[in-house]
Write an enzyme that holds these catalytic residues in place. Structure first.
Site, short mmCIF file in Angstrom:
data_model
loop_
_atom_site.label_atom_id
_atom_site.label_comp_id
_atom_site.label_asym_id
_atom_site.label_seq_id
_atom_site.Cartn_x
_atom_site.Cartn_y
_atom_site.Cartn_z
N HIS A 135 29.43 52.44 37.99
CA HIS A 135 27.88 52.81 37.83
C HIS A 135 27.36 52.84 39.41
O HIS A 135 26.16 53.36 39.71
CB HIS A 135 27.01 51.72 37.42
CG HIS A 135 27.21 51.59 35.76
ND1 HIS A 135 27.09 52.68 35.20
CD2 HIS A 135 27.44 50.71 35.18
CE1 HIS A 135 27.26 52.29 33.85
NE2 HIS A 135 27.81 50.95 33.65
N ASP B 118 34.59 53.18 28.79
CA ASP B 118 33.73 51.97 28.55
C ASP B 118 32.45 52.64 27.83
O ASP B 118 32.23 53.72 27.63
CB ASP B 118 32.89 51.95 30.37
CG ASP B 118 32.11 50.69 30.43
OD1 ASP B 118 31.13 50.92 29.84
OD2 ASP B 118 32.73 49.77 31.09
N HIS C 209 29.57 52.28 28.40
CA HIS C 209 28.48 52.82 29.37
C HIS C 209 28.85 54.28 29.94
O HIS C 209 30.05 54.21 30.35
CB HIS C 209 28.05 51.78 30.25
CG HIS C 209 27.41 50.52 29.62
ND1 HIS C 209 28.46 49.50 29.45
CD2 HIS C 209 26.25 50.10 29.45
CE1 HIS C 209 27.74 48.52 28.97
NE2 HIS C 209 26.43 48.82 28.96
N ASP D 262 33.65 47.28 26.71
CA ASP D 262 32.49 46.81 26.05
C ASP D 262 32.22 47.58 24.75
O ASP D 262 30.99 47.49 24.16
CB ASP D 262 31.19 46.71 26.97
CG ASP D 262 31.30 47.90 28.02
OD1 ASP D 262 30.78 47.69 29.04
OD2 ASP D 262 31.97 49.07 28.00
#
Lengths: 453, 585
Positions: free
Chosen positions: A117, A156, A158, A245
């Site tokens: 990120h 992931d 995200h 996740d």
């Protein structure tokens, strides 16, 4: 008496396992000391490190230059990162080196904290990331092998917004991100029309998945879209950003993937490198998912890997979800197929000297709001250079404005001169009253910061 | 007086020691004995040696006898054991099919997870069917192993309980969780398997020793040397006989500790035992013997058996020297003694004789046929590739001295290279905290301690190549027996407290229970508990106990800390009972 067989991995696998047991964002935070504790226990109890061909390595610290190749830290690296970040990035670099030097066939860096990120300009921590460990890894690789074609497959839950942004204008780095739909989850981006800049169109591909997607949906997207794309792109290296996740027990997301799903996905992708990103179900997911991925990468049988609370009946995919994923994949397949024939000006508007983007970036972990104007030089001969004008505000803080010039490794000589001239002009006149002015010269591997002004 | 007896592969050595001052400082060797080991009758060799030593002492003066034997190792290497049945409770994870090493294997449903929670219980029907199968095959030996049994031995215990209830005729049973507090399912399984395999033979041996001592009216403490350089009382060795496997290298290292100042001077040193067939390499770090990380290997397979660091290089004084494809090869086989002693092929000992390095050694003096040594070496030289070995020829004639030097150089280079690899691998061992990573590990030996036949000749040459000081271990022939005699009891206790799950485990003591109401712990208290239990289990309230490992983690639910998981390992380190130990003891 039966002979005791020592299990032997099919692929020599280098493991860099660094749980950083003495570091955390803070004690209650998902990124805390014991995040990888149970994973360590499971890996030890399963005896994975005793398997012939699976070798554990120590990480090294990334150097300042290593970090500067990918990130511009404001005001400097020490202010926005700690040793733990340097180790996480250093581990990724080490993993890549092991593979490039042929010491191992594949490598997996199970490290914290994550990095995907972190955008190019770093004012602080966002999404638990400070510096982008995987981008740092790629630029370290390309220092040795500048022409390498690299594919990221970020699995992931995200959207890998930071990694996408860093390579948005880089045609040699294919960034594919599978994630829970941005309308329902941080960071709120990663939609299908985010396809890369004009110099790297369709080198960014986003596959948003509906909440509740299971192994079935995930593997469908991989098989029907990602694998054919990789076949066409023919990367020299495939990197799996293996965030965990998507798991059905993850506290921060709404996906329903299982350890088997992760292992199978890794098996299909057949990556050269894997690096842990997010994943915070530290007791009920991480231990099993990591065992699954390690076995898949080593080429060993992972079909017996299962969470103790796994119930197949509870993880059936809704028909509606399957249909939506199908539609998304179809749309993307079309784009990929037509990528070389598309009229770029229909998408980006008239392209003269620069293409401009406005970005609003929120740093949840540190409470910072950033607005950034990015201009990329449109050049028929090379990817062009970047000019970044970034202003960051903290809740209690005056704003801080910086200016940066980024010169990718493969620019042409004209662009190189232009970029340097721009930097000289900027820091000698400082018309915009910037607090700091940066130069990221990947061609000569030089990183300069001027200021504070 | 103390007696130490080391049963080696070739010889059994015994030594009688007298403690020569009132406060236990120092010792002297009063008598020694050496006989050839009778492989199939270790008892006989032990008694032969014992009787020679007893002749030099009064029976009531003997306060302690320590035995180091190759019994366990022999049984395992020669596969000289009755069939073993294996009960596995692996749960999901790695496919366990390569672990079905028993003569009969039962794979049971049931699973303990990493928190020690029983996720799934055993199925009685399945278990009974399996036990019947084992019984029907006439198998009497059993090993029962589940994953994470060190955190919850419940399933292993359940199997045992059923066996007792139904009165199954199994004689030797090992439960995985009783053999080590460490993690590692396949290691635990192999350890349990071998532990069970050696039980019958070991029991016979213990009984024979007890009987022999009774006959000689020896009413003294008898101990067995373990692989970790410590001792266990004979009447407790059957709890985990596997711990005594490979005690030979441990005896050698403890002997080096006893005969030199390495411990007192807190030296970091390499210990070399140059034998006929192999060279065993050990390590002292700041005076303490180093351990094999995790556990030793048996038959090439890793186990959880705690052992001193020892690497066996297949290169020794009698290694066969041959020429293959024009290249010089030393070992790994040993065809017989040196050519100078009637052996069929030339060996490094022959080269040392030719170079005049060992003419003063009483072992070799007068008995060596120098001419045979020379001829054997010359015979080899003909096949050498002249381009690579050019320096061995002068004007077309073989320079025997040069050739012999070459051989010794090659042997030394192998040893030096291995030592450097060992140090590099120990320094590069992965660590998991930032502070350890930044601190780094540096193992810089300053000293070389050598024993063995060619030790006095090779020691200075090796030390020069390595840049260390050197010492030849005195009385090397009985050093092993002395090491065994003086080794003190060692013990390790793993204590794990999970205040979130409300559970306490004192693993090696077999205690696994819920925390009582109001019972709480912090890390320091867990360490105290581990140390107290170590002293208790060692039956010695004055024992010096150290904490070898400690960790503490929070358990979070939602955003609250609901407890802590603390795990501590306390140990009595291997050491000698009779030496001044500075501020300790």
């Amino acid at each position: 008496m039966r002979r005791i067989e020592r299990l032997k991995a099919k692929n020599r696998l280098g493991l860099i396992f660094f749980p950083a047991f003495d570091w955390e964002i803070d004690p209650g935070h998902p990124e805390r000391q014991e995040r990888l504790l149970y994973t360590r226990d499971q890996v030890f109890e399963e005896g994975l490190l005793d398997i012939e061909g699976i070798v554990e390595y120590k990480p090294e610290l990334a150097s300042k230059d290593d970090v500067s190749r990918a990130n511009i830290c404001v005001p400097d690296i020490e202010s926005v990162s700690t040793v733990s970040h340097l180790i996480s990035a250093g581990a990724a670099i080490k993993a890549a080196e092991l593979v490039l030097e042929g010491k191992v066939d594949k490598a997996f860096a199970i490290v914290r904290p994550p990095g995907h990120h972190a955008f190019r300009v770093v004012h602080g921590a966002r999404g638990f990331c400070n510096i982008n460990n995987e981008a740092i890894m790629v630029e370290a690789i390309r220092k040795k092998y500048p022409d390498l074609k690299i594919a990221f497959v970020d699995t992931d839950a995200h959207h890998a917004d930071g990694t996408q942004e860093i390579f948005y204008h880089d045609p040699n780095v294919l960034c594919i991100s599978l994630h829970q739909d941005g309308r329902t989850l941080y960071p709120g981006t990663g939609f299908i029309h985010e396809l890369g800049g004009p110099g790297a169109f369709a080198r960014t591909l986003n596959i948003p998945l509906p909440p509740g997607t299971t192994d079935e949906g995930l593997l469908y997207a991989v098989k029907e879209f990602i694998l054919p794309v990789l076949e066409d792109f023919k990367p020299d290296l495939v990197i799996n950003s293996a965030g965990q996740d998507n798991h059905y027990s993850d506290p921060l997301t709404n996906m329903r993937v299982s350890a088997q799903g992760y292992a199978r996905m890794n098996d299909l992708l057949d990556p050269d490198l894997a690096i842990l990103q997010g994943g915070y179900s530290i007791e009920t997911a991480l231990p099993y998912v990591n065992v699954g991925i390690i076995l898949a990468m080593a080429g060993l049988d992972y079909t017996c890997v299962r969470e103790p609370d796994y119930k197949a009946e509870k993880l059936q995919q809704d028909r509606a979800i399957s249909l939506e994923i199908q539609r998304t994949v179809e749309w993307l397949q079309k784009v990929w197929e037509e990528r070389d024939r598309i009229d770029l000006e229909k998408i980006f508007g008239k392209l003269d000297k620069f293409y401009r983007r406005e970005k609003d970036i929120y740093y949840d972990t540190d409470g910072i709001s950033e607005t950034q104007e990015e201009k990329v030089r449109i050049c028929p001969d090379c990817p062009g250079y970047l000019l970044l004008d970034s202003t960051a505000r903290r809740a209690y803080y005056r704003q801080r404005r910086i200016y940066a010039v980024t010169i990718p490794r493969l620019v042409c000589d004209d662009c190189y001169q232009e970029a340097w001239a721009e930097f000289e002009k900027a820091h000698t006149s400082n018309k915009g009253n910037y607090a700091y002015i940066y130069l990221q010269d990947l061609k000569k591997d030089k990183y300069i910061s001027k200021g504070p002004f | 007086m103390i007696i130490g007896i080391d049963v080696g592969g070739t010889h059994t050595d015994g030594v009688l020691l007298g403690i020569n001052s009132p406060n236990g400082e120092g010792y002297e060797i009063l008598a020694t004995s050496k006989v050839r080991t009778q492989k199939d009758n270790l008892m006989k060799s032990i008694l032969e040696v014992l009787d020679v030593l007893l002749a030099a002492a009064q029976v009531p003066d003997i306060k302690r006898i320590v035995l180091s034997t190759t019994l366990a190792a022999n049984v395992i290497v020669e596969e000289n054991y009755d069939p073993v049945g294996l009960v596995l409770i692996p749960g999901p994870g790695l496919n366990p099919e390569h672990l079905l090493i028993g003569d009969e294997n039962i794979l049971l449903s049931g699973y303990i997870n990493h928190r020690g929670i029983e996720v799934r219980d055993l199925e009685q029907e399945e278990l009974l069917k399996g036990l019947e199968r084992i019984k029907a095959r006439g198998i009497k030996n059993l090993a029962i192993v589940s994953k994470f049994s060190t955190r919850n031995p419940g399933l292993e215990a359940e199997v045992l309980q059923l066996i007792r209830e139904k009165d199954y005729p199994f004689e030797n049973i090992s439960l995985g969780h009783q053999l080590s507090g460490r993690l590692g399912f396949s290691r635990r399984l192999v350890t349990a398997y071998f532990n069970t395999a050696i039980m019958s033979v070991y029991r016979d041996f213990v009984q024979a020793v007890e009987k022999a001592l009774e006959e000689r009216e020896l009413d003294t403490g008898v101990f067995v040397l373990k692989c970790d350089g410590g001792t266990v009382p004979l009447d407790r060795v059957m709890e985990a006989p596997i711990e005594t496997v490979n005690s030979g290298p441990a005896a050698s290292i403890m002997g080096t500790m006893a005969m030199t100042g390495v411990y007192q001077n807190k030296e970091t040193a390499i210990a070399l035992d140059i034998g006929g067939t192999t060279t065993d390499i050990g390590l002292f770090i700041k005076g303490e013997p180093a351990f094999m990380p995790e556990g030793i290997e048996l038959n090439g397979f890793p186990t959880l058996v705690r052992g001193l660091y020892s690497l066996s290089l297949p290169l020794g004084g009698d290694s066969k020297i041959a020429v293959k494809d024009g290249k010089l090869k030393i070992g790994p086989e040993r065809d017989g003694p040196a050519a100078a002693f009637g052996g069929p092929s030339p060996t490094p000992t022959d080269a040392l004789l030719v170079l005049d390095y060992i003419q003063d050694d009483p072992d070799y003096e007068g008995r060596a046929d120098l001419q045979a040594a020379r001829e054997a070496l010359v015979a080899l030289a003909g096949d050498l590739d002249p381009t690579e070995y050019g320096r061995c020829w002068q004007d077309g004639k073989l320079d025997l001295t040069e050739f012999a030097s070459f051989i010794i150089d090659k042997m030394l280079a192998s040893i030096v290279e291995t030592i450097q690899e060992i140090l590099a691998s120990l320094e590069n061992k992965p660590v998991y905290t930032i502070s350890e990573l930044l601190a780094g590990v540096e193992i810089r030996p300053q000293l070389l301690l050598t024993m063995g036949g060619p030790a006095s000749a090779l020691s200075p040459l090796l030390a020069e190549k390595l840049g260390y000081r050197e010492e030849v271990v005195p009385y090397a022939k009985v050093a092993n027996a002395v090491g065994a005699a003086l080794a003190r009891p060692t013990l390790q206790t793993t204590v794990r407290v999970d205040t979130a799950a409300s559970y306490l485990h004192i693993v090696e003591a077999g205690i696994h229970r819920q925390l009582k109401a109001g019972e709480d712990y912090d890390l320091e208290e867990v360490e105290e508990l581990a140390m107290a239990w170590t002293r208790k289990r060692a039956d010695d309230e004055t024992a010096v106990v150290e904490i070898s490992e400690r960790e503490s983690f929070n358990v979070i639910r939602g955003f609250r800390t609901i407890g802590k998981i603390m795990e501590v390992r306390a140990q009595i380190k291997p050491g000698l009972i009779s030496r001044p130990e500075g501020s300790e003891n």
